[in-house]
Design a protein around this motif. Structure first.
Motif, PDB file in Angstrom:
ATOM      1  N   LYS A 176      43.973  53.762  74.185  1.00 36.03           N
ATOM      2  CA  LYS A 176      42.936  54.274  75.081  1.00 36.03           C
ATOM      3  C   LYS A 176      41.885  55.051  74.310  1.00 36.03           C
ATOM      4  CE  LYS A 176      45.804  54.719  79.265  1.00 36.03           C
ATOM      5  NZ  LYS A 176      46.439  55.691  80.206  1.00 36.03           N
ATOM      6  N   VAL A 177      42.346  55.863  73.379  1.00 39.50           N
ATOM      7  CA  VAL A 177      41.428  56.669  72.570  1.00 39.50           C
ATOM      8  C   VAL A 177      40.486  55.766  71.780  1.00 39.50           C
ATOM      9  CG1 VAL A 177      41.370  58.075  70.474  1.00 39.50           C
ATOM     10  CG2 VAL A 177      42.783  58.779  72.399  1.00 39.50           C
ATOM     11  N   ILE A 178      41.041  54.739  71.140  1.00 40.09           N
ATOM     12  CA  ILE A 178      40.221  53.836  70.337  1.00 40.09           C
ATOM     13  C   ILE A 178      39.225  53.089  71.213  1.00 40.09           C
ATOM     14  CG2 ILE A 178      40.301  51.727  68.936  1.00 40.09           C
ATOM     15  CD1 ILE A 178      42.916  52.784  67.733  1.00 40.09           C
ATOM     16  N   ARG A 179      39.672  52.655  72.396  1.00 50.55           N
ATOM     17  CA  ARG A 179      38.758  51.971  73.317  1.00 50.55           C
ATOM     18  C   ARG A 179      37.601  52.885  73.707  1.00 50.55           C
ATOM     19  NH1 ARG A 179      40.551  48.369  77.050  1.00 50.55           N
ATOM     20  NH2 ARG A 179      38.537  48.753  78.042  1.00 50.55           N
ATOM     21  N   ASN A 180      37.902  54.137  73.993  1.00 49.28           N
ATOM     22  CA  ASN A 180      36.836  55.074  74.355  1.00 49.28           C
ATOM     23  C   ASN A 180      35.873  55.289  73.187  1.00 49.28           C
ATOM     24  OD1 ASN A 180      37.839  55.464  76.936  1.00 49.28           O
ATOM     25  ND2 ASN A 180      38.926  57.341  76.434  1.00 49.28           N
ATOM     26  N   GLU A 181      36.425  55.408  71.975  1.00 52.23           N
ATOM     27  CA  GLU A 181      35.566  55.581  70.804  1.00 52.23           C
ATOM     28  C   GLU A 181      34.646  54.383  70.614  1.00 52.23           C
ATOM     29  OE1 GLU A 181      38.262  58.424  67.840  1.00 52.23           O
ATOM     30  OE2 GLU A 181      38.064  56.283  67.424  1.00 52.23           O
TER      31      GLU A 181
END
Length: 577
Positions: A176-181
């Motif tokens: 999720k973090v990578i997708r948001n980044e």
């Protein structure tokens, strides 16, 4: 129908139709075609395929800096499927999601979309012997993404355990973090902070009261770190972080986020999800995993203060604390704070541990101001000496600064770090306690006072000149973090080979050596909590809260909190505007 049947169509003789609310038409000439609607399930599956392709490609980049082979094909296939889904036209509820994913996937392929977490994880970790140990991602697997064996019932002391369920949860949060980044890489810069899970009750309650008091909606991706009341001006004093930084350094001599007055205004953050990996005192994901922040927070204190500001009856606080237990997970809350690029220099500054401005020369100079302390490696006679840990040393050195530094006239004094050599370590302090105390007093002579004042003066000047602005670093950091390796890395490696026992940068200073060799991993920031930005839901700052709360528990918690908030607001007489 595979192509337009209009003989005058200027488009290519290949599938070139699009569907809107009036039917199917040619993309090039507008000629209407007859074609059945695509099933909604097929659209949903196309979007899910692209989501999978995007996440898979992001995770693949953890291992390699470039997308190759099957990952590239997977992304292209996902884009093609999503474009087919867009045939339903602008009214489709899946259109916005599909369009965003197409943009992200294309940017990922073109190298436009960036992820600081991916870049740092793919960087090489170098040990204290200056040997590459493999990519940082290997360390995250060993530390967080691999189940630990069951605890030995006969073992003493507390051991860290990670279950298979926790590993799965951590991987989901990572994705999720990578997708948001990736999705926000052209507009936002990301920062990471962790807190105790019990602070969620205060954060969620404040959102509900804020919406009623200020009559403004609070976005779902926004959370409060402090709770200023309607008459509290504590967080309105500084509109930008540079003014705060200069004011605090002028007041105390050097910034120190362990100081209560400073800690109230700023929060510490890493630049990537696993930033400062292995340095538990600075590692966001470690604090998230153990369910604590760097500094213990008492949710009851925050709620009582908040109730007092708004004039609420304090009787329901016990019930609120009981409701907090519904989401009292082993892990805490991990915050992904995404600051718009045009605000980042007002909100954050680049930092070392303790909030010291990100300045390698300043950190090096601090090692030589005042005395240097040593410890015995073991109790055997004749054993070698080692310098104290980096954070312990910085804690002591920051206490040397006067609370209100005097302005010393005259030209800047040459700092001692420029005068010492690798072969001139300071001898250890010996003698009786009285002798050691006298020597310590002598060390704080005019010479040291002059050096401290020079460090204060130089740091303020550099802050005003913009040396610590995140925008100077973060765009390039997300594209290739390796370019931020320490500028004198080769020099320190040579120094270590020539004088391995040198206290400053020798083998007996592992914390300092590892920080120098893995500089991108240990780059940090501090964020200013101001009503102008971080405490304003309308600022455009997005604050995602990642947790391991089970969906049924979260739903129960939301229902309970809604009921209690309604009763609290309607039964009390707060000082509404």
């Amino acid at each position: 129908m595979s192509h337009c049947d209009n003989s005058h169509c200027p488009g290519p003789r290949q599938p070139n139709f699009i569907e809107d609310q009036r039917g199917t038409r040619c993309l090039y000439c507008g000629h209407r075609l007859v074609r059945e609607h695509q099933p909604v399930d097929e659209v949903a599956n196309a979007v899910l395929a692209l989501e999978l392709a995007t996440t898979t490609a992001a995770n693949e980049l953890i291992h390699r800096r470039h997308i190759r082979g099957g990952i590239r094909r997977l992304l292209h296939e996902g884009i093609a499927d999503a474009r087919k889904a867009l045939l339903f036209g602008p009214e489709s509820p899946l259109d916005a999601n599909a369009r965003d994913l197409v943009v992200v996937a294309n940017e990922l392929l073109d190298g436009v979309a960036t992820s600081p977490t991916i870049q740092v994880l793919s960087d090489q970790f170098v040990d204290r012997e200056f040997n590459p140990r493999g990519p940082v991602v290997d360390g995250t697997r060993r530390r967080f993404l691999r189940p630990t064996p069951p605890l030995d019932p006969n073992a003493t002391g507390r051991s860290r355990t990670i279950s298979r369920r926790q590993v799965d949860a951590y991987k989901l949060i990572r994705d999720k973090v990578i997708r948001n980044e990736l999705s926000g890489s052209t507009k936002f810069y990301s920062f990471y902070h962790a807190q105790t899970p019990r602070m969620r009750i205060a954060q969620d309650l404040y959102k509900k009261v804020y919406e009623k008091y200020y009559r403004r909606p609070v976005p779902a991706d926004f959370h409060f770190f402090r709770y200023p009341g309607p008459n509290d001006r504590t967080f309105a004093e500084f509109d930008n972080v540079t003014d705060f930084l200069v004011a605090k350094i002028e007041e105390t001599g050097m910034i120190d986020d362990n100081d209560g007055g400073t800690k109230r205004h700023i929060i510490s953050a890493n630049l990537s999800l696993f930033g400062s990996l292995g340095h538990a005192g600075e590692e966001t994901f470690h604090y998230f995993q153990i369910g604590e922040g760097q500094t213990p927070l008492d949710p009851r204190w925050f709620i009582e203060k908040f109730f007092g500001e708004f004039g609420f009856d304090t009787a329901p606080i016990a019930q609120l604390m009981a409701a907090a237990e519904l989401t009292d997970t082993v892990e805490g809350s991990l915050f992904q704070i995404m600051v718009p690029a045009d605000l980042v220099d007002d909100v954050a500054y680049m930092a070392h541990p303790h909030g010291i401005p990100f300045d390698d020369e300043l950190l090096d100079d601090l090692h030589y101001v005042g005395d240097i302390q040593y410890r015995w490696q073991d109790l055997e006679p004749g054993s070698a000496l080692a310098r104290e840990k980096m954070n312990d040393e910085l804690t002591r050195k920051l206490k040397l600064f006067p609370q209100r530094p005097a302005v010393v006239p005259g030209p800047p004094v040459p700092l001692r770090s420029a005068l010492r050599t690798a072969h001139d370590p300071k001898p250890p302090v010996t003698g009786t306690k009285e002798e050691r105390d006298k020597l310590a007093d002598d060390n704080m002579s005019r010479r040291y006072r002059l050096e401290l004042n020079e460090l204060t003066r130089r740091t303020i000047l550099r802050a005003r000149q913009g040396h610590y602005r995140p925008s100077v670093y973060l765009q390039r950091y997300g594209q290739d973090s390796s370019q931020f390796h320490h500028p004198q890395q080769a020099h320190f490696a040579q120094r270590q080979r020539e004088a391995p026992d040198h206290i400053g940068h020798g083998k007996e200073s592992p914390h300092e050596l590892i920080r120098i060799q893995n500089r991108p991993l240990f780059m940090q920031a501090r964020l200013l909590l101001s009503q102008a930005h971080m405490l304003d839901p309308a600022s455009g700052i997005r604050i995602f809260r990642h947790t391991t709360v089970a969906p049924p528990d979260q739903a129960r918690y939301e229902r309970t909190l809604d009921q209690m908030a309604d009763v609290l607001i309607h039964s009390s007489r707060p000082r509404w505007r």
